[in-house]
Design a protein around this motif. Sequence first.
Motif, PDB file in Angstrom:
ATOM      1  N   GLU A 145       0.880  -1.178  -0.042  1.00 51.83           N
ATOM      2  CA  GLU A 145       0.039  -0.128  -0.131  1.00 51.83           C
ATOM      3  C   GLU A 145       0.684   1.294   0.041  1.00 51.83           C
ATOM      4  O   GLU A 145       1.926   1.244   0.257  1.00 51.83           O
ATOM      5  CB  GLU A 145      -0.919   0.010   1.137  1.00 51.83           C
ATOM      6  N   GLN A 146       0.237   2.355  -0.691  1.00 52.72           N
ATOM      7  CA  GLN A 146       0.740   3.550  -0.725  1.00 52.72           C
ATOM      8  C   GLN A 146       2.299   3.639  -1.175  1.00 52.72           C
ATOM      9  O   GLN A 146       3.171   4.187  -0.564  1.00 52.72           O
ATOM     10  CB  GLN A 146       0.859   4.285   0.763  1.00 52.72           C
ATOM     11  N   SER A 147       2.571   2.874  -2.401  1.00 52.64           N
ATOM     12  CA  SER A 147       3.718   2.663  -3.117  1.00 52.64           C
ATOM     13  C   SER A 147       3.878   3.058  -4.323  1.00 52.64           C
ATOM     14  O   SER A 147       2.731   3.293  -5.000  1.00 52.64           O
ATOM     15  CB  SER A 147       4.076   1.343  -2.707  1.00 52.64           C
ATOM     16  N   GLU A 148       5.000   3.313  -4.930  1.00 53.17           N
ATOM     17  CA  GLU A 148       4.986   3.617  -6.534  1.00 53.17           C
ATOM     18  C   GLU A 148       6.076   3.066  -7.177  1.00 53.17           C
ATOM     19  O   GLU A 148       7.099   3.027  -6.499  1.00 53.17           O
ATOM     20  CB  GLU A 148       5.255   5.298  -6.696  1.00 53.17           C
ATOM     21  N   SER A 163       9.878   4.435  -6.025  1.00 52.24           N
ATOM     22  CA  SER A 163      10.055   5.844  -5.807  1.00 52.24           C
ATOM     23  C   SER A 163       9.793   6.131  -4.406  1.00 52.24           C
ATOM     24  O   SER A 163      10.102   7.017  -3.518  1.00 52.24           O
ATOM     25  CB  SER A 163       9.231   6.491  -6.468  1.00 52.24           C
ATOM     26  N   ARG A 164       8.431   5.272  -3.724  1.00 50.21           N
ATOM     27  CA  ARG A 164       8.175   5.272  -2.405  1.00 50.21           C
ATOM     28  C   ARG A 164       7.254   4.025  -2.058  1.00 50.21           C
ATOM     29  O   ARG A 164       6.972   3.470  -2.909  1.00 50.21           O
ATOM     30  CB  ARG A 164       7.163   6.481  -2.282  1.00 50.21           C
ATOM     31  N   GLY A 165       7.250   3.889  -0.807  1.00 53.36           N
ATOM     32  CA  GLY A 165       6.650   2.630  -0.214  1.00 53.36           C
ATOM     33  C   GLY A 165       7.403   1.405   0.026  1.00 53.36           C
ATOM     34  O   GLY A 165       8.541   1.491   0.154  1.00 53.36           O
ATOM     35  N   THR A 166       6.823   0.364  -0.348  1.00 53.34           N
ATOM     36  CA  THR A 166       7.473  -0.922  -0.095  1.00 53.34           C
ATOM     37  C   THR A 166       7.097  -2.046  -1.068  1.00 53.34           C
ATOM     38  O   THR A 166       6.055  -2.064  -1.585  1.00 53.34           O
ATOM     39  CB  THR A 166       6.879  -1.577   1.411  1.00 53.34           C
TER      40      THR A 166
END
Length: 537
Positions: A253-256, A276-279
């Motif tokens: 979740e909440q990843s790119e 770029s972000r998240g896991t």
Amino acid sequence: MKVTAPAAVLKLHSNLRVAPLTALLLLGSASSSLAAGTAAGGPLLLSGAQGSVEVLGTTNTWAPQGTGIDVTTSLRTGTGRAELKSGTGQVVVGSASRLRRYLDEADLLDGRFFLRGPVAVHVQGIHVVMEGAGQIRVDLSGRATRRVAVLQGQARLSLNGKLVTLRAAQQVDLNSGRVTAFREQDPWYASQYRGLGSATVEATRGQVRVDRAGQARVAVVGDALDPGVTLNTAAGAWAEVGFTGGGYLRLNEQSELSVLAVERTERGREVLLKLSRGTAWNVVQKGQGGYRLDTPVVSTAVRGTVFRVDASGTVKVFEGQVALPGEGDQAVSAGQQRAEAGGVGTLQLDALDRFNQSLDAERARPLTLDLPRGPRQLQDLSLLARSLPDASVQASVAGRTVPLGGADGMFRLERLEDSLPEGTYAVTVTATRYGQSLTRQLPLVIDRTAPAVTVQGRREGRVLTLTGRVQDASLQPGTDTSNRVTLRATVNGVTYTRTVTTDHPDFHWTLPLATPGTSVTLNARDEAGNERHVEIP
């Protein structure tokens, strides 16, 4: 005080045709020349191009380019490779890489490169020279990985005002200037390029979006993630991506995530990703080829393991081993983790790790697909299939493909919008789940015509004898003997039943006749539900 540049530096400027640089005014013990003789200068010829290779044109637009040109501006690759002749040396450009022409040499800006000496290049503006025969690899991934490694021979570079000499099996971190030992574990350049690979969305939960050239939409199973496409997950959502040759990534979740390149090679496939972000939770089985995942903080390189990477720099390894190219190829082994701030310690599981492990166990369940056995006769197409609850099931018939809806593992197709003409069909039913698929074939007869019945009745006292033949679409030669027409004879309010099959379309039937003059009705019903009524005189 007037400072005169040493003669060695002047010779460097002459041979390499570069402008005077403060970094090259190497005084005292560092006054050795970086002269490369005939290795540098002259044309930068594109001698080989495979896959996506583009050159920046005079109108500042990128265009696909073939071989034989002199690269005077910039060159980039998507999924593919480029080979450049630089003087008497060679520069091999890997997938998702970029360089420019700078001071009459190649300036390597981003990605992976392999050099054969003698050669002189810049690496993000840093001058690197190999005067004789040899091999160099260069790995550039943002600030996470910036290194030059010598495989064979010897190279020199000017770094932070100092002359650094690298010998075979040594590497230098361009961020810190630290020189460490190097052992080649990822010879991507040695495998033959076979063409484009693929990255495909295999499962989604919650709000997952795919962004292609600035156009965002909801991601669906089967979406291809080409280079440059970005996958995003909202709170409580996740998505799984499968790759050519096997293995998968679960974007939590909440990843790119961006796919930089996926290529097929003679050794398997090479996957290049950017988180770029998240896991991201990664399952890479042995023998599937190379796999690299870059984040703003750390870069990972593996060839078979189960590991988690956070964009913040955490790396957790559950099986196998992960190398960190940006940290001197430090290895993180099973049961270890790299902390967000750096350093390797004992693996500490958290709720997200357990969540991914439970999804892996669910994913490992074997896919099933069950259909009713034997041929079927229907007036209109309808299907019933059983599979795992989270599978997707579809049917293909007569050039049409339609999904089957359902819940709890039961999937149904009530009917097609446009009915099929009468006839015999082969229906293909396919179940897919997490990149797996199962296919079953089902023969089917669409039949809307009632059976034809010829019958004669003979009454003898209290006995009625029926003799006749049944003809029906389901009883044609070549169909299964289990196909049948059901006969029902109603005599004095009592119904008697028997069946007629393909092997025996004729019937001879003796029935009790309580009242000699009573009416008798014969009903013939095929398996599609078509009926014929016959009054027996």
